[in-house]
Design a protein around this motif. Structure first.
Motif: not given
Length: 295
Positions: A224-236, A262-278
């Motif tokens: 649930n943590v992984i799915n909800v963190f990456n939830s896109f369709p509901i908010i969009w 796109v580079g800044e979006a990729a940086a945001m993706s890395v932050i997201n990935f790190a947050l999920v792992i943490v």
């Protein structure tokens, strides 16, 4: 021959390892690499630019608020989902007329498209003709249809709770079934032994059921943590993250950044990935999952 025999498991593991490498690990490598490149909204790579993308991201005026909102979104949705699922799983574990039909009905939100579910709720919350607003108008909660009072998704302070409710709605089926499977795996003689010791009611649930459900709860919470963190369709579908970024989570924010950089979006993706792992590591360490595995 002995060496060949040792390598035999690789023949079975090889396809899975290749799949993990291509589908999971390689995209992560590309994501991290892209976060250190200058890539415009059109996708043209202009070269390496060091940590400029991260510097720009950290200085975005909405960055901190989006991260905080994402954490609130994940904690509230997962916590409410788990609490409701514990109750529903206990209910569906009991014998009652129509239990099979009720279990089938629970699957519907899970089987339906999440984007379609979000779209239906957006229509239902329409300030003029939405079925939810019509009902709220009939019971006196909404005085006037078509007004700001009925425009739930136009106010970020009211839109976010509604989106959380939808996220809980679509998360309940899987979580309930995961906990229900754990309940069905508890032997009846455990409860018989507990009753002989004088345990009953809430005490049995607290001291017997919950500890034995711990592995199922850990797995359901992590997914649930992984799915909800990456939830896109509901908010969009419901608010597009607006007005402004006031209902955006980090996933929606990342998509918006992609339109211009796109580079800044990729940086945001890395932050997201790190947050999920943490979050996952902290959760596993606090629940002492390793002790459960070793038992």
């Amino acid at each position: 021959m002995a060496a060949l025999r040792r390598l035999t498991p690789l023949a079975w593991l090889g396809p899975a390892l290749v799949l993990i490498g291509v589908v999971v690990l390689w995209p992560v490598v590309v994501m991290v690499q892209s976060s250190f490149q200058h890539i415009g909204g059109e996708g043209f790579v202009a070269g390496y630019n060091g940590t400029d993308n991260y510097d720009r991201l950290f200085h975005e005026p909405d960055f901190a608020a989006v991260l905080l909102r994402t954490l609130v979104w994940v904690v509230v949705v997962v916590a409410v989902t788990m609490l409701l699922s514990l109750g529903l799983a206990q209910l569906f574990h009991q014998r009652f007329p129509g239990r099979r039909v009720a279990r089938w009905a629970l699957i519907v939100p899970w089987a339906a498209s999440v984007m379609m579910t979000a779209l239906i709720f957006r229509w239902a919350l329409d300030p003029s003709s939405g079925v939810i607003n019509l009902f709220l108008h009939q019971i006196g909660v909404v005085d006037k249809l078509g007004s700001n009072q009925a425009h739930w998704l136009g106010d970020p302070h009211r839109a976010l709770p509604w989106m959380m409710a939808v996220a809980v709605f679509v998360s309940l089926p899987f979580t309930t079934y995961a906990i229900l499977s754990g309940l069905q795996g508890i032997p009846e003689d455990v409860y018989e032994a507990a009753s002989l010791d004088g345990a009953a009611g809430l005490r049995t649930y607290r001291d017997i059921t919950l500890p034995l459900l711990r592995p199922a709860i850990v797995v359901a919470t992590l997914i649930n943590v992984i799915n909800v963190f990456n939830s896109f369709p509901i908010i969009w579908e419901m608010t597009r993250g607006g007005p402004g970024y006031q209902t955006s989570t980090s996933t929606i924010y990342m998509v918006d950044l992609k339109q211009g950089n796109v580079g800044e979006a990729a940086a945001m993706s890395v932050i997201n990935f790190a947050l999920v792992i943490v979050i996952v590591v902290v959760y596993l360490s606090t629940t002492r999952w390793k002790e459960q595995v070793d038992r």
